[in-house]
Design an enzyme around this catalytic site. Sequence first.
Site, mmCIF file in Angstrom:
data_model
loop_
_atom_site.group_PDB
_atom_site.id
_atom_site.type_symbol
_atom_site.label_atom_id
_atom_site.label_comp_id
_atom_site.label_asym_id
_atom_site.label_seq_id
_atom_site.Cartn_x
_atom_site.Cartn_y
_atom_site.Cartn_z
ATOM 1 N N SER A 149 0.835 -1.196 0.000
ATOM 2 C CA SER A 149 0.000 0.000 0.000
ATOM 3 C C SER A 149 0.866 1.241 0.000
ATOM 4 C CB SER A 149 -0.957 -0.010 1.187
ATOM 5 O OG SER A 149 -0.384 0.658 2.286
ATOM 6 N N LYS A 150 0.390 2.186 -0.774
ATOM 7 C CA LYS A 150 1.082 3.468 -0.929
ATOM 8 C C LYS A 150 1.208 4.132 0.448
ATOM 9 C CE LYS A 150 2.414 7.006 -3.451
ATOM 10 N NZ LYS A 150 3.708 6.928 -4.085
ATOM 11 N N ARG A 151 0.131 3.996 1.213
ATOM 12 C CA ARG A 151 0.100 4.649 2.514
ATOM 13 C C ARG A 151 1.220 4.155 3.419
ATOM 14 N NH1 ARG A 151 -4.362 3.875 6.097
ATOM 15 N NH2 ARG A 151 -5.096 2.419 4.513
ATOM 16 N N GLY A 196 4.086 3.293 2.384
ATOM 17 C CA GLY A 196 5.384 3.583 1.782
ATOM 18 C C GLY A 196 5.813 2.591 0.709
#
Length: 502
Positions: free
Chosen positions: A268-270, A272
């Site tokens: 997930s982008k969140r 990192g």
Amino acid sequence: MNDEKFFEEMEARVPHGKVRTRFAPSPTGYMHIGNLRTALYTYLIAKKDDGTFIFRLEDTDKKREVEGAEQVIYNTLKECGLNHDEGPDIGGPVGPYVQSERRELYGKYAKMLVERGHAYYCFCDKHEDEADDTEVSAAEKFVKIADPCRLLDPAEAKRRAEAGEPYVIRQKVPETGTTTFHDISYGEITVPNDSLDDQVLLKRDGLPTYNFANVVDDHLMGITHVVRGSEYLASSPKYNLLYEGFGWDIPEYVHCSPVMRDAQHKMSKRHGDPSYEDLRNEGFLTEAILNYVALLGWSPRGEIAEQEFFTLDELKKAFDISGISKSPAIFDIEKLKYFNAAYIREMTPEEFLKVAEPYIRKAVKKESISPAKIAPLLQQRCEMLSDIPEKLDFFDELPEYDIEFYTNKKSKTNAEVSLDMLNKALPRLEALESWDEESIKSCLTGLAEELGCKNAMVMWPVRIAAAGKLVTPGGVVEICDILGREESIRRIKKGIEKLENA
Ligand code: GLU
């Protein structure tokens, strides 16, 4: 045009016969690795059979839209060579390809479904939140049997809707029985209908939910294989009920397992995890990313079972749906580096120079130093382009270095030997008529020969003096050549001074 005629015309446009797949992103974020893999598989399934690859923008959830996301998606597909045959920017026979531009159509089809008894108007305002696409777990909130609107007389409901009362349209899922659907990787799955909620199909603002729009569009666009993330698996029985409600053929489903960061967590982008763009910015090559991503959840079979390296063209031939795995794939950056290094090594020197030059110039700003001379020193040793600048941090300025660097067992050098070698090498180098690799090399090896010592005993101290580093791309000859006569001499003198003062 009356609705009957409209439906007839829409139906007449539906292409038949060829494989047609679609990549249908929502512009709600960046192109993460799972998205890229879905796009790649979708593309390959079409291209393998000479089919059509469609791009459809699913922008009905305006609240979640992220500015710039659409462009990132386009750029990513373009850079990766996943070129679509139909889409918002190039049109095609079943457009528009942007869902917000198809708004009226969904309303008509939702009403058609009401007429056919598979959907109903719902006037309760308590469920409005649930109409949001993000609320996947709406099922828990909604108790089908108890909903008063489900029981309303259809004529009465239609009258209220036409009188302007706000409504949503919900799917009418049978209360009893089971629904079965088939997925190419997951096989046959059967669920009891009472576990399925009467999901919202059309929101109060007249826009469809994803759950409705995907079915209508996949049918009207003649999609034969629906390829998407496995998060949609649980909703697929409801999609089947919609297809059946309309009397439409059900496409093949190919749900792709998630791409994980580790055994427990999805990427997930969140948290990192890198997107395609991040990986590019970190210095990975598109070809390597694509090759690695292809193997994240797909394995070649038969004669090519052992093959690891595939260009996009090779993938088009090699890919087959049966090689897609339903177990989650773990993204391994080390493995990606391995692919990247291999792709770097395979490049022609010209190609490598082209991609490496910006990274070389991050560290080497002196105009007099040519990237074309440095690139060949790097190509065989470089895993990622972003490794390049730190390897070259000694060219513009001689770094401060430790006198201990002169001591090297293998070369049989210490501070004293090194001082002696530098003192002997200096006048010879100064006296060279021309400054190029060949003359520098024969000067230094000539000295070793004269002294009856190994080349390394001369080369080591000169390289430390010239670079101030223990590890350098290329040896002393290349480094001195690139630095040029004046700078090399200056650095050797500096080395002598340093050793004398030690
Ligand atoms: N718009 C959906 C998403 O981005 C697409 C799912 C599908 O391919 O049907 O997740």
